[in-house]
Design an enzyme around this catalytic site. Structure first.
Site, PDB file in Angstrom:
ATOM      1  N   ARG A 105       0.852  -1.162  -0.092  1.00  0.00           N
ATOM      2  CA  ARG A 105       0.059   0.170  -0.151  1.00  0.00           C
ATOM      3  C   ARG A 105       0.884   1.339  -0.055  1.00  0.00           C
ATOM      4  O   ARG A 105       0.546   2.381   0.454  1.00  0.00           O
ATOM      5  CB  ARG A 105      -0.783  -0.081   1.188  1.00  0.00           C
ATOM      6  CG  ARG A 105      -1.899  -1.025   1.199  1.00  0.00           C
ATOM      7  CD  ARG A 105      -3.147  -0.972   2.070  1.00  0.00           C
ATOM      8  NE  ARG A 105      -3.980  -2.244   2.089  1.00  0.00           N
ATOM      9  CZ  ARG A 105      -3.858  -3.174   2.806  1.00  0.00           C
ATOM     10  NH1 ARG A 105      -2.900  -3.425   3.577  1.00  0.00           N
ATOM     11  NH2 ARG A 105      -4.757  -4.129   2.642  1.00  0.00           N
ATOM     12  N   LYS A 137       2.176  11.247 -11.598  1.00  0.00           N
ATOM     13  CA  LYS A 137       1.529  10.394 -12.370  1.00  0.00           C
ATOM     14  C   LYS A 137       2.034   8.974 -12.630  1.00  0.00           C
ATOM     15  O   LYS A 137       3.213   9.184 -13.116  1.00  0.00           O
ATOM     16  CB  LYS A 137       1.179  10.735 -13.666  1.00  0.00           C
ATOM     17  CG  LYS A 137      -0.060  11.896 -13.539  1.00  0.00           C
ATOM     18  CD  LYS A 137      -0.464  12.196 -14.944  1.00  0.00           C
ATOM     19  CE  LYS A 137      -1.636  12.958 -15.167  1.00  0.00           C
ATOM     20  NZ  LYS A 137      -2.004  13.215 -16.537  1.00  0.00           N
ATOM     21  N   GLU A 146       7.595  17.586 -25.360  1.00  0.00           N
ATOM     22  CA  GLU A 146       7.340  17.881 -24.008  1.00  0.00           C
ATOM     23  C   GLU A 146       7.680  19.177 -23.690  1.00  0.00           C
ATOM     24  O   GLU A 146       6.899  19.988 -22.913  1.00  0.00           O
ATOM     25  CB  GLU A 146       7.304  16.892 -23.100  1.00  0.00           C
ATOM     26  CG  GLU A 146       6.759  15.432 -23.377  1.00  0.00           C
ATOM     27  CD  GLU A 146       5.097  15.372 -22.929  1.00  0.00           C
ATOM     28  OE1 GLU A 146       4.672  16.591 -22.651  1.00  0.00           O
ATOM     29  OE2 GLU A 146       4.608  14.516 -23.005  1.00  0.00           O
ATOM     30  N   LYS A 206       5.508  22.941 -14.807  1.00  0.00           N
ATOM     31  CA  LYS A 206       4.676  21.657 -14.303  1.00  0.00           C
ATOM     32  C   LYS A 206       4.357  21.668 -12.926  1.00  0.00           C
ATOM     33  O   LYS A 206       3.343  21.295 -12.180  1.00  0.00           O
ATOM     34  CB  LYS A 206       5.398  20.469 -14.643  1.00  0.00           C
ATOM     35  CG  LYS A 206       4.278  19.238 -14.266  1.00  0.00           C
ATOM     36  CD  LYS A 206       4.921  18.053 -15.177  1.00  0.00           C
ATOM     37  CE  LYS A 206       3.831  16.827 -14.846  1.00  0.00           C
ATOM     38  NZ  LYS A 206       4.250  15.689 -15.706  1.00  0.00           N
ATOM     39  N   GLU A 220      -5.486  16.064 -11.157  1.00  0.00           N
ATOM     40  CA  GLU A 220      -6.264  16.535 -12.400  1.00  0.00           C
ATOM     41  C   GLU A 220      -7.635  16.636 -12.544  1.00  0.00           C
ATOM     42  O   GLU A 220      -8.192  15.973 -13.270  1.00  0.00           O
ATOM     43  CB  GLU A 220      -5.647  15.302 -13.419  1.00  0.00           C
ATOM     44  CG  GLU A 220      -5.561  15.847 -14.984  1.00  0.00           C
ATOM     45  CD  GLU A 220      -4.807  14.809 -16.005  1.00  0.00           C
ATOM     46  OE1 GLU A 220      -5.816  14.540 -17.100  1.00  0.00           O
ATOM     47  OE2 GLU A 220      -3.910  14.598 -15.904  1.00  0.00           O
ATOM     48  N   ARG A 272      -4.785  20.809 -14.278  1.00  0.00           N
ATOM     49  CA  ARG A 272      -3.572  19.926 -14.726  1.00  0.00           C
ATOM     50  C   ARG A 272      -3.937  19.242 -16.198  1.00  0.00           C
ATOM     51  O   ARG A 272      -3.005  18.839 -16.593  1.00  0.00           O
ATOM     52  CB  ARG A 272      -3.423  18.758 -13.615  1.00  0.00           C
ATOM     53  CG  ARG A 272      -2.300  17.922 -13.929  1.00  0.00           C
ATOM     54  CD  ARG A 272      -1.952  17.239 -12.789  1.00  0.00           C
ATOM     55  NE  ARG A 272      -0.690  16.289 -12.999  1.00  0.00           N
ATOM     56  CZ  ARG A 272       0.013  15.600 -12.214  1.00  0.00           C
ATOM     57  NH1 ARG A 272      -0.259  15.476 -10.894  1.00  0.00           N
ATOM     58  NH2 ARG A 272       1.042  14.815 -12.730  1.00  0.00           N
ATOM     59  N   ASN A 279      -1.905  18.092 -20.949  1.00  0.00           N
ATOM     60  CA  ASN A 279      -2.035  17.279 -21.978  1.00  0.00           C
ATOM     61  C   ASN A 279      -2.494  17.729 -23.375  1.00  0.00           C
ATOM     62  O   ASN A 279      -2.911  16.951 -24.233  1.00  0.00           O
ATOM     63  CB  ASN A 279      -3.219  16.416 -21.430  1.00  0.00           C
ATOM     64  CG  ASN A 279      -3.177  15.362 -20.477  1.00  0.00           C
ATOM     65  OD1 ASN A 279      -2.092  14.712 -20.373  1.00  0.00           O
ATOM     66  ND2 ASN A 279      -3.734  15.581 -19.531  1.00  0.00           N
ATOM     67  N   HIS A 326      -1.945  15.415 -26.408  1.00  0.00           N
ATOM     68  CA  HIS A 326      -2.066  14.064 -25.749  1.00  0.00           C
ATOM     69  C   HIS A 326      -3.160  13.473 -26.319  1.00  0.00           C
ATOM     70  O   HIS A 326      -3.247  12.213 -26.400  1.00  0.00           O
ATOM     71  CB  HIS A 326      -1.723  14.087 -24.453  1.00  0.00           C
ATOM     72  CG  HIS A 326      -0.326  14.526 -24.043  1.00  0.00           C
ATOM     73  ND1 HIS A 326       0.155  15.679 -24.427  1.00  0.00           N
ATOM     74  CD2 HIS A 326       0.525  13.580 -23.170  1.00  0.00           C
ATOM     75  CE1 HIS A 326       1.373  15.683 -23.635  1.00  0.00           C
ATOM     76  NE2 HIS A 326       1.601  14.491 -23.099  1.00  0.00           N
ATOM     77  N   HIS A 346      -2.225  10.012 -27.962  1.00  0.00           N
ATOM     78  CA  HIS A 346      -2.489   8.681 -27.463  1.00  0.00           C
ATOM     79  C   HIS A 346      -3.132   7.795 -28.260  1.00  0.00           C
ATOM     80  O   HIS A 346      -2.976   6.878 -28.579  1.00  0.00           O
ATOM     81  CB  HIS A 346      -3.186   8.841 -26.152  1.00  0.00           C
ATOM     82  CG  HIS A 346      -2.333   9.314 -24.884  1.00  0.00           C
ATOM     83  ND1 HIS A 346      -2.867   9.673 -23.586  1.00  0.00           N
ATOM     84  CD2 HIS A 346      -0.955   9.497 -24.610  1.00  0.00           C
ATOM     85  CE1 HIS A 346      -1.984  10.015 -22.875  1.00  0.00           C
ATOM     86  NE2 HIS A 346      -0.979  10.043 -23.471  1.00  0.00           N
ATOM     87  N   HIS A 349       6.533   8.270 -27.520  1.00  0.00           N
ATOM     88  CA  HIS A 349       5.556   9.136 -26.950  1.00  0.00           C
ATOM     89  C   HIS A 349       5.547  10.375 -27.402  1.00  0.00           C
ATOM     90  O   HIS A 349       4.575  11.326 -27.777  1.00  0.00           O
ATOM     91  CB  HIS A 349       5.516   9.007 -25.536  1.00  0.00           C
ATOM     92  CG  HIS A 349       4.571   9.788 -24.685  1.00  0.00           C
ATOM     93  ND1 HIS A 349       3.299   9.877 -24.817  1.00  0.00           N
ATOM     94  CD2 HIS A 349       4.776  10.831 -23.827  1.00  0.00           C
ATOM     95  CE1 HIS A 349       2.593  10.753 -23.953  1.00  0.00           C
ATOM     96  NE2 HIS A 349       3.671  11.309 -23.636  1.00  0.00           N
TER      97      HIS A 349
END
Length: 366
Positions: free
Chosen positions: A127, A149, A191, A233, A243, A247, A251, A254, A258, A271
């Site tokens: 955990r 993330k 990026e 960032k 997010e 936030r 993206n 993206h 993606h 990517h």
């Protein structure tokens, strides 16, 4: 060690008890100060891949050996196609088979794939155990190692299985960029470029003026690019860690990107390549929705092409693109939500009619 006597830049991520520092400079892997003050434990586990481990693993092991009695390692296959359950399970297997306890420190030594998977393993093992990001690609230094993330990919969607989980520290040694293949350097620049239109128009001007120095791996230029990217960032993540709002602007490009990655098969496009092309598409959509003048899309296309990135997407078919984008994490109730540019340095979330998206895809694919 780098010949450049550049100072260590520290960018703080302010998240109350989850706050941490990003360290940016050449020579950090071999600097004792980079590794001081990390959580105390009996053991540490370094997670790397077959490309990065031969270059840097022993140096990191030597530094960690001053602080931890036992150092374990996991070396995974390289590539986005290995950001999956099997690789995640290999990390968990090592932790369990070595009787690692909940104080064990995980160290992610590699690019975004290694950072994402190691962070996710740290989030779920017992955990939650501490972890440190040691990003060795430009993309991971300016983006994926920062902000907490973590995820693995699923055949139906990229980064769809993961957790928000912050590292204890990010150690961005600029010397590791010397061994980066040109294609990976360009992927990282995607990026970097992203931060200009979404948050800092002056930074976009700087990137345009200094792109040749960045491509030549000038350490001073890289130091500023990584610093400013991380500052932006940090500012965004500090307001919206999970997010739920602002936030999402990180993206930009993206949603299209993606879809390209998933549709082509993970690993076919890097990517950053998919994000670069996705920004061309998102810029075009920003223009066609009347948010930005036509010159903006042309400017983005020129810059992204100069950075060595693709500006024409693959012909997956409009329906396939739309199907993939509806699985995107920003989609709501099946409606695709795009990060679009509203003014230079400002972005927002927008929906768009499928017919208009189809026009953009027709214009930007071949």
């Amino acid at each position: 060690m780098s010949a450049s006597p550049l100072p260590v830049i520290t960018v703080p991520i302010a998240l109350d008890e989850r706050s941490y520092d990003i360290l940016i400079a050449p020579g950090l892997l071999d600097a004792a100060s980079s590794w001081q003050g990390l959580p105390k434990a009996a053991s540490a586990l370094i997670v790397s891949n077959e490309t990065v481990a031969p270059l840097y693993l022993e140096r990191v092991r030597a530094q960690l050996g001053r602080h931890y009695a036992r150092i374990e390692t996991v070396v995974l296959p390289d590539g986005e196609q290995h950001k999956d359950w099997a690789s995640l399970n290999a990390i968990i297997d090592k932790l369990l088979s070595t009787a690692s306890d909940r104080k064990t420190v995980l160290v992610a030594l590699g690019g975004g794939v290694i950072g994402d998977m190691t962070g996710f393993a740290a989030a779920i093992y017992m955990r939650g155990v501490p972890f440190v990001q040691v990003p060795t690609t430009l993309l991971s230094q300016v983006d994926s190692s920062v902000g907490g993330k973590t995820a693995i990919n699923h055949p139906l969607g990229k980064n769809m299985v993961g957790a928000f989980y912050q590292p204890q520290r990010v150690i961005a040694d600029l010397d590791t960029l010397d061994t980066l293949p040109p294609r990976e350097l360009s992927a990282g620049l995607a990026e970097v470029i992203k931060y200009g239109p979404i948050a800092d128009a002056a930074f976009l001007d700087w990137i345009e003026a200094n792109l040749n120095a960045l491509l030549a791996r000038d350490k001073a230029a890289l130091a500023y690019a990584v610093q400013r990217s991380c500052e932006i960032k940090a500012w965004v993540v500090g307001q919206d860690e999970r997010e739920s709002g602002i936030r999402a602007i990180l993206n930009f490009g993206h949603t299209f990107g993606h879809a390209i990655e998933t549709g082509m098969g993970y690993g076919e496009w890097l990517h950053g390549e998919a994000v670069g092309c996705g920004m061309v598409m998102a810029a075009e959509l920003s223009v066609r929705l009347g948010l930005m003048p036509a010159e903006f899309a042309a400017r983005m296309r020129r810059l992204i092409e100069r950075a060595g990135l693709p500006v024409v997407g693959p012909k997956l078919g409009t329906e396939r693109y739309l199907e993939l984008m509806r699985v995107d994490k920003k989609a709501e109730g099946g409606e695709i939500r795009f990060v679009l540019i509203e003014a230079m340095g400002r972005a927002g979330m927008h929906s768009a009619p499928d017919a208009l998206v189809a026009e953009v895809l027709d214009h930007c694919t071949a």
